[in-house]
Design an enzyme around this catalytic site. Structure first.
Site, PDB file in Angstrom:
ATOM      1  N   HIS A  13      28.714 -43.484 -45.365  1.00  0.00           N
ATOM      2  CA  HIS A  13      29.131 -42.951 -44.063  1.00  0.00           C
ATOM      3  C   HIS A  13      29.975 -41.710 -44.327  1.00  0.00           C
ATOM      4  CE1 HIS A  13      30.381 -42.468 -40.020  1.00  0.00           C
ATOM      5  NE2 HIS A  13      31.641 -42.764 -40.271  1.00  0.00           N
ATOM      6  N   ASP A 125      30.135 -45.560 -36.436  1.00  0.00           N
ATOM      7  CA  ASP A 125      31.600 -45.608 -36.293  1.00  0.00           C
ATOM      8  C   ASP A 125      32.066 -44.875 -35.040  1.00  0.00           C
ATOM      9  OD1 ASP A 125      34.124 -46.367 -37.045  1.00  0.00           O
ATOM     10  OD2 ASP A 125      34.442 -44.686 -38.401  1.00  0.00           O
TER      11      ASP A 125
END
Length: 898
Positions: A13, A125
């Site tokens: 990420h 996220d």
């Protein structure tokens, strides 16, 4: 036969910038990509790497390693590097509807240039998920979305608690938008790191898998288990295939494979049970304890949000419409320049960037990017207005006048007073010394004290002279050297009445007296401002009573400025225990009339608050010790300082809005400033502008698990409360956080000053205290059931200034007054007027302001025929255009020249 299959997807990420400045993360990205390209060539068992759903990573890598372009392209075409569908991983709620659209549009386009994109709406996220995601994804051809926040996984033998609306018994579910569009939803119930750093030794592997498999099984609806092998900025696990081989040895009844989202989604979606939950609308962790919704990022570093609003409005609502209108004159559209501006702007839209929750260095660099994109937008808008005004016929305007054209590029009619500056006389530097030219023009300017404005028919338009001044300016011709000069500039106020959406009107500044003056708007005896729609009574303490003259209903004692302490961080507001709010109207207040004319009244309210200078010293120790904000004991300091609030109320002759501009010099730390509007309206819900939606939300928390004493929410241009007949709409400019308080009071956050990033460590952020001069803008409109939707559109228009371009008196092929696009649809809000990406067709986009009712809708562009299109500008199979727009529908039309 093996019972279960575990799909292990390698990824990282990639927060482009966050607790380190951009270039620190950038250099780590180079190493990650170098390692990946080596693994792809040396390990045939390594299936692939998911590049976090964002194509900007390719730009960032090749900026440093341009020689690796062929290797990157080969990896993508071979399915080793999985890319797209977005350009960046944005924050849904803090960027505009169009910015969300362009992120998908540009991401898919760039992915397809390289190879095949991963058709998964990837929001691992994102700080909450927008309710229109299902419709937006489906419009882009995407049938599934994956997200890490917003839904509460319940487990408990795969049973959903009946009274929980935003919960799911499985990590798989259906997600339904406000228009009833459904897509497959995948929740990272054990986060997107549940398969990170898989051991390659037996003992550790057994410990790892026993826990990880149990966690996954708790929420899985099928025998297809997902393990995400990576986390934030995680280097690739080079021995992951060795770890997988060991897992297959240890668990012969389970098939562990190194995989990818394409294969995993195909498998899991073909094997779903019938009892999946359906979650609806926006997913903002409504069923949690309320502390980690991260909605307070909407008020972190408000200056970032204000600047983002300015750039978005410039590109979406000024530059693109003007360039679209000018196309028939220029025979070109600045596709490349606009793409550059949009990509530069979107570099500021990742969640840790636009949310204001990074270290100071990150947000300093963001301001430079904002400025770059803004200046490109301004340049292109100026080129477009020049092309238009050069071809607009102004020959009817008086001789010796100074013609100018006003453009309304909002999607709604304007009734407002604008101020603009017109060059009256110039002296080029070629005619003498600059100081002598300046003195000459100064003497002439003293004789100029009466002007008026006429339209193209010669009718005098209500206007007022503001100033006559002399200053330096210059021209930059495209075919010769720059031309500096001194000039007399006349600033005027001009009343625009019933100024159609997406249109222009020609005017001229003429020397000489105008019509007789009407009555001014301020009554000094009652300290009241009044026009045809509203009456605003100003109390001696600075509070205001607003009366709707159409209904004679008064909203008393509004414009309350509230200050409290904040011992939280960039993510989360936390008021100190037992902290008592301070209110500006309890402190010395002075009231002065700044402007009082028939067109405008401006009243300055100055309030001098005495507030704590900061939190007490204990807060610094608690931050250093990484004590979570809920456990902090720090109070506000006993040392006080003066916070002077200067609020200018502005009421215009034909405008229903009360415009407010507040300035203050913030020298205090660790506090929050809000403005409050009591309504006493009887209603249990309110609405706010979100992404392609006016979303309805409950006024109070309807969740027994909620512990946070506050309930912050996101907004774009407005929040509104209304009962069956009456209401109030509060507009704003870049103020994205609000809350509904007791007695249905609307609270809009104007400043939140904090000293640390927060999250997993101690990262001091002194610049997040927002010290120095600040200014904020908002507006108030009282409404009836007949003006409700109009107030929403006026709130959007509040952020969109008119564009004025001075020209000469000349003939032209364009009419002096013209409406390029007409909109007949009370519930329709326009978000885009542009040209098709790299094409010449016109694109319009907008949405139904109501989630409950259809509305009649008719859009017209002269000499163009509309066809239904999707959000990535492709024709739909059924291209006929309906005369109604369904509830919550996002409508994209592609217009072809007849």
């Amino acid at each position: 036969m093996k019972n279960k299959k575990v799909y292990i997807i390698s990824h990282s990420h990639w927060d482009r910038e966050w607790y380190l400045p951009y270039e620190q993360h950038h250099m780590r990205l180079i190493r990650l990509m170098d390692d990946l390209l080596e693994i792809f060539e040396t390990n045939p068992d390594f299936n692939s790497f998911h590049l976090d759903g964002q194509t900007i990573i390719l730009d960032d890598y090749l900026q440093v390693r341009p020689e690796k372009k062929e290797a990157v392209e080969r990896a993508i075409k071979n399915g080793k590097l999985r890319i797209g569908p977005f350009y960046i991983l944005q924050d849904d709620f803090l960027i505009s509807s169009e910015a969300n659209t362009r992120n998908t549009l540009i991401g898919l386009e760039e992915s397809k240039k390289w190879g095949k994109p991963v058709m998964l709406g990837y929001f691992p996220d994102t700080f909450g998920n927008m309710g229109q995601t299902p419709q937006m994804m489906k419009e882009a051809g995407i049938k599934a979305a994956a997200f890490g926040r917003g839904v509460k996984p319940t487990g408990f033998n795969n049973a959903v608690i009946n009274d929980e609306k935003y919960a799911s018994q499985f990590s798989e579910m259906w997600w339904e938008g406000p228009d009833s569009t459904k897509i497959f939803g995948l929740l990272f119930a054990n986060w997107y790191s549940n398969g990170n750093e898989i051991p390659t030794t037996k003992k550790e592997a057994i410990e790892f898998w026993e826990k990880k498999l149990a966690d996954a099984n708790q929420y899985a609806s099928t025998d297809h288990l997902l393990m995400m092998n990576g986390v934030d900025h995680q280097p690739v696990q080079k021995d992951v295939t060795q770890a997988i081989a060991l897992a297959n040895e240890l668990y012969p009844d389970i098939d562990f494979i190194h995989s990818n989202f394409d294969d995993y989604l195909a498998a899991v979606m073909s094997d779903l049970p019938d009892n999946l939950s359906t979650v609806t609308g926006e997913l903002t962790s409504q069923e949690t304890d309320g502390w980690y919704t991260l909605a307070n990022t909407a008020s972190a570093r408000i200056y970032i949000k204000q600047k983002n609003t300015e750039v978005q409005r410039q590109l979406e609502n000024i530059t693109e419409p003007l360039a679209t209108m000018a196309y028939d004159m220029t025979k070109s559209y600045p596709h490349d320049e606009l793409r550059y501006a949009w990509k530069t702007l979107m570099q500021n839209h990742p969640h840790d960037s636009i949310c204001g929750c990074s270290v100071d260095e990150v947000h300093r660099e963001m301001m430079s990017r904002f400025d770059k994109a803004l200046e490109v937008g301004k340049y292109l808008a100026d080129e477009a207005t020049l092309a238009l005004t050069s071809n607009i016929d102004t020959s009817n305007l008086p001789t010796n006048s100074k013609p100018f054209v006003v453009f309304n590029t909002a999607g709604v009619e304007k009734n407002e007073v604008i101020e603009t500056t017109i060059e009256w006389m110039r002296r080029p530097f070629s005619q003498g010394k600059s100081n002598e030219l300046y003195d000459e023009l100064k003497q002439i300017a003293k004789t100029l004290n009466e002007f008026h404005v006429v339209d193209s028919d010669g009718t005098i338009i209500p206007s007022e002279l503001v100033t006559v001044d002399v200053s330096f300016d210059y021209d930059l011709p495209t075919d010769r050297f720059r031309i500096p000069y001194m000039a007399i500039f006349v600033t005027i106020r001009l009343s625009l009445a019933s100024f159609n959406e997406m249109s222009w009107q020609s005017f001229a500044l003429v020397e000489g007296a105008s019509q007789a003056k009407d009555k001014t708007l301020f009554d000094k005896n009652t300290q009241t401002i009044e026009n045809d729609y509203i009456k605003v009574a100003i109390q001696n303490n600075g509070l205001i009573d607003i009366t709707n003259k159409e209904t004679n209903i008064t909203y008393p004692s509004g414009l309350i400025f509230e200050n409290v302490g904040d011992v939280g961080n960039e993510y989360i507001f936390k008021q100190p225990e037992n902290d008592t709010p301070l209110y500006a109207h309890d402190f010395p207040t002075t009231i002065n009339v700044v402007t009082d004319t028939p067109l405008v009244c401006e009243v300055l309210i100055e309030q001098q608050m005495m507030i704590p200078l900061s939190a007490e010293d204990l807060l610094q120790e608690e931050m250093k010790a990484v004590i979570e904000m809920r456990d902090r004991q720090a109070q506000r300091s006993k040392d006080l300082g003066t916070l002077t609030l200067e609020t200018t109320l502005r009421v215009e002759k034909n405008n229903r809005q009360i415009k407010c501009h507040t300035e203050f010099d913030n020298q205090m730390r660790d506090h929050r400033l809000r403005v409050l509007f009591p309504t006493d309206l009887t209603t249990e819900t309110h609405v706010a502008e979100s992404i392609f939606e006016v979303v309805e939300r409950p006024n109070t928390v309807q969740n027994k698990h909620w512990e946070n004493p506050t309930n912050p929410q996101h907004q774009h241009s407005f929040v509104a409360l209304r009962d069956e007949k009456n209401g109030i709409t509060i507009s704003n400019y870049g103020l994205n956080e609000y809350e509904i308080l007791t007695n249905n009071t609307i609270a809009v956050t104007l400043l939140r000053a904090v000293g640390e990033l927060g999250d997993w460590g101690y990262f001091p952020t002194p610049e997040a205290q927002c010290l120095g001069k600040q200014s904020v803008d908002f507006a108030i409109e009282v409404t009836t059931e007949n003006t409700l939707f109009d107030s929403y559109k006026r709130a959007q228009s509040f952020q969109i200034p008119t564009t004025v371009k001075q020209t000469t008196r000349h003939t032209g092929v364009l009419a002096p007054n013209y409406q390029f696009l007409s909109i007949d649809g009370k519930q329709f809000a326009l978000t885009a007027l542009k040209r098709q990406e790299f094409g010449e067709d016109i694109i319009t986009r907008g949405f139904n302001l109501s989630n409950q009712t259809s509305s009649t809708l008719n859009l017209e562009i002269n000499e163009y025929t509309p066809f239904e299109a999707n959000m990535i500008e492709e024709f739909k199979e059924n291209t006929s255009v309906s005369t109604t727009i369904e509830p919550a529908k996002i409508q994209t039309l592609r217009w072809k020249k007849k």
